[in-house]
Design an enzyme around this catalytic site. Structure first.
Site, PDB file in Angstrom:
ATOM      1  N   HIS A 145       0.573  -1.230   0.148  1.00  0.00           N
ATOM      2  CA  HIS A 145       0.251  -0.364   0.096  1.00  0.00           C
ATOM      3  C   HIS A 145       0.569   1.229  -0.013  1.00  0.00           C
ATOM      4  O   HIS A 145       0.377   2.335   0.000  1.00  0.00           O
ATOM      5  CB  HIS A 145      -0.947  -0.532   1.291  1.00  0.00           C
TER       6      HIS A 145
ATOM      7  N   GLU B 272      23.433   9.758   4.772  1.00  0.00           N
ATOM      8  CA  GLU B 272      22.596   9.280   3.387  1.00  0.00           C
ATOM      9  C   GLU B 272      22.330   8.256   2.227  1.00  0.00           C
ATOM     10  O   GLU B 272      23.641   9.178   1.990  1.00  0.00           O
ATOM     11  CB  GLU B 272      21.517  10.117   3.305  1.00  0.00           C
TER      12      GLU B 272
ATOM     13  N   ASP C 206      -0.195  -7.855   1.557  1.00  0.00           N
ATOM     14  CA  ASP C 206       0.671  -6.439   1.599  1.00  0.00           C
ATOM     15  C   ASP C 206       1.970  -6.265   1.583  1.00  0.00           C
ATOM     16  O   ASP C 206       3.008  -5.741   2.407  1.00  0.00           O
ATOM     17  CB  ASP C 206      -0.437  -5.319   2.937  1.00  0.00           C
TER      18      ASP C 206
ATOM     19  N   GLY D  91       2.021   6.863   8.621  1.00  0.00           N
ATOM     20  CA  GLY D  91       3.657   7.013   8.464  1.00  0.00           C
ATOM     21  C   GLY D  91       4.477   6.320   8.303  1.00  0.00           C
ATOM     22  O   GLY D  91       5.543   5.886   8.198  1.00  0.00           O
TER      23      GLY D  91
ATOM     24  N   SER E 172       3.575   2.828   8.033  1.00  0.00           N
ATOM     25  CA  SER E 172       3.677   2.366   7.109  1.00  0.00           C
ATOM     26  C   SER E 172       4.697   0.989   6.422  1.00  0.00           C
ATOM     27  O   SER E 172       5.788   2.027   6.026  1.00  0.00           O
ATOM     28  CB  SER E 172       2.812   1.889   5.885  1.00  0.00           C
ATOM     29  N   GLY E 173       5.061   0.041   5.795  1.00  0.00           N
ATOM     30  CA  GLY E 173       6.324  -0.669   5.526  1.00  0.00           C
ATOM     31  C   GLY E 173       7.562  -0.932   6.165  1.00  0.00           C
ATOM     32  O   GLY E 173       8.199  -1.924   5.472  1.00  0.00           O
TER      33      GLY E 173
HETATM   34  N1  ARG Z   1      -1.975   2.965   6.674  1.00  0.00           N
HETATM   35  C1  ARG Z   1      -0.692   3.484   8.062  1.00  0.00           C
HETATM   36  C2  ARG Z   1       0.857   3.553   7.133  1.00  0.00           C
HETATM   37  O1  ARG Z   1       0.043   4.042   5.734  1.00  0.00           O
HETATM   38  C3  ARG Z   1      -0.210   2.902   9.049  1.00  0.00           C
HETATM   39  C4  ARG Z   1      -1.450   2.627  10.139  1.00  0.00           C
HETATM   40  C5  ARG Z   1      -1.129   1.365  11.154  1.00  0.00           C
HETATM   41  N2  ARG Z   1      -1.238   1.755  11.978  1.00  0.00           N
HETATM   42  C6  ARG Z   1      -1.220   0.720  13.268  1.00  0.00           C
HETATM   43  N3  ARG Z   1      -2.523   1.037  14.183  1.00  0.00           N
HETATM   44  N4  ARG Z   1      -0.810   0.166  13.825  1.00  0.00           N
HETATM   45  O2  ARG Z   1       1.350   4.697   7.291  1.00  0.00           O
END
Ligand code: ARG
Length: 256
Positions: free
Chosen positions: A66, A90, A112, A208, A210-211
């Site tokens: 995503h 960096e 995902d 933020g 995510s991943g």
């Molecule tokens: N969907 C969120 C993103 O794109 C990540 C959410 C993770 N949430 C959590 N409660 N652990 O950054």
């Protein structure tokens, strides 16, 4: 379905007053500088951080599907600590191609996972290293303590962006049975997901992050995927179960 909408909504519309607190790793602390050397920041062309990832090969980054905003829009930054501040450690690379898992489903968030092949390899050094991955099919038991890390960005009203040091928090694995309970995610957790969080909430990944990696026993067992709010007692964080994809990862990188 309703839950998933809720998850999107909570991802997008964090309540104003708590936005700053909730948009990063919840309840954690700053990591020591360059201590998680395989952690990368995915940034927009405008240099805005939007997702985390793990360097798994000099040419490849592992992240959530995503986080796919299109290869042309993306810059990968390794060796970072304070995102948006140049510290001299960096390394920057653009994607050559994005490989989204063929089973990824954006409405259920199943599978995902995405691999990014870089145009040029990262150089492994004191600040940049490769992430150890779990073997195919291995698991972590309920209660096992793991560490999730991220830069979770904050958009300051008026434009700019606050520099953020990498943060990290320790969370225990929650069993699929518990996570799928009717008082929690109610059946929306697939075998390709793992949950982590305290029964009382308060510690979690958030928007933020995510991943980014969930590290158990020194290996990246999970990647920040989704949730319902952040740090909610009823809803642990949901992670992609990386060990379910180890074979796919190896095949994508090294060929069949
Ligand atoms: N969907 C969120 C993103 O794109 C990540 C959410 C993770 N949430 C959590 N409660 N652990 O950054």
């Amino acid at each position: 379905m309703q839950l998933w909408l809720l998850a999107i909504a909570s991802c997008l519309f964090l309540r104003a007053g708590r936005a700053l607190m909730q948009s990063r790793i919840i309840g954690g602390h700053v990591a020591a500088p360059n201590s998680i050397k395989y952690m990368v920041s995915l940034q927009r062309s405008s240099r805005q951080h939007f997702c985390g990832g793990s360097l798994v090969h000099r040419y490849w980054v592992l992240t959530a599907a995503h986080c796919n905003i299109g290869a042309d829009q993306m810059m990968i930054v390794a060796g970072d600590y304070k995102v948006n501040i140049f510290e001299g450690t960096e390394q920057y690379a653009k994607p050559h191609k994005l490989v989204v898992h063929p089973s990824y489903n954006s409405s259920t968030n199943n599978a995902d996972i995405m691999l990014i092949k870089l145009r040029a390899p990262m150089v492994l050094n004191k600040f940049v290293s490769l992430a150890p991955l779990p073997r195919q099919g291995t698991g972590v038991v309920e209660g096992h303590l793991c560490q999730v890390s991220g830069w979770g960005h904050v958009r300051v009203s008026g434009g700019g962006q606050v520099p953020v040091k990498l943060r990290t928090v320790t969370v225990p694995i929650v069993s699929a049975a518990r996570c799928n309970g009717s008082d929690s995610f109610n059946g929306n957790i697939t075998a390709n997901m793992i949950c982590a969080g305290y029964p009382s909430g308060g510690k979690d990944a958030c928007k933020g992050d995510s991943g980014g990696p969930l590290v158990c026993r020194g290996r990246v067992y999970g990647m920040v995927s989704w949730g319902n709010g952040c740090g909610d007692a009823q809803f642990p964080g949901v992670y992609t179960a990386v060990s379910r994809f180890r074979r796919w990862i190896d095949q994508t990188i090294y060929g069949p």
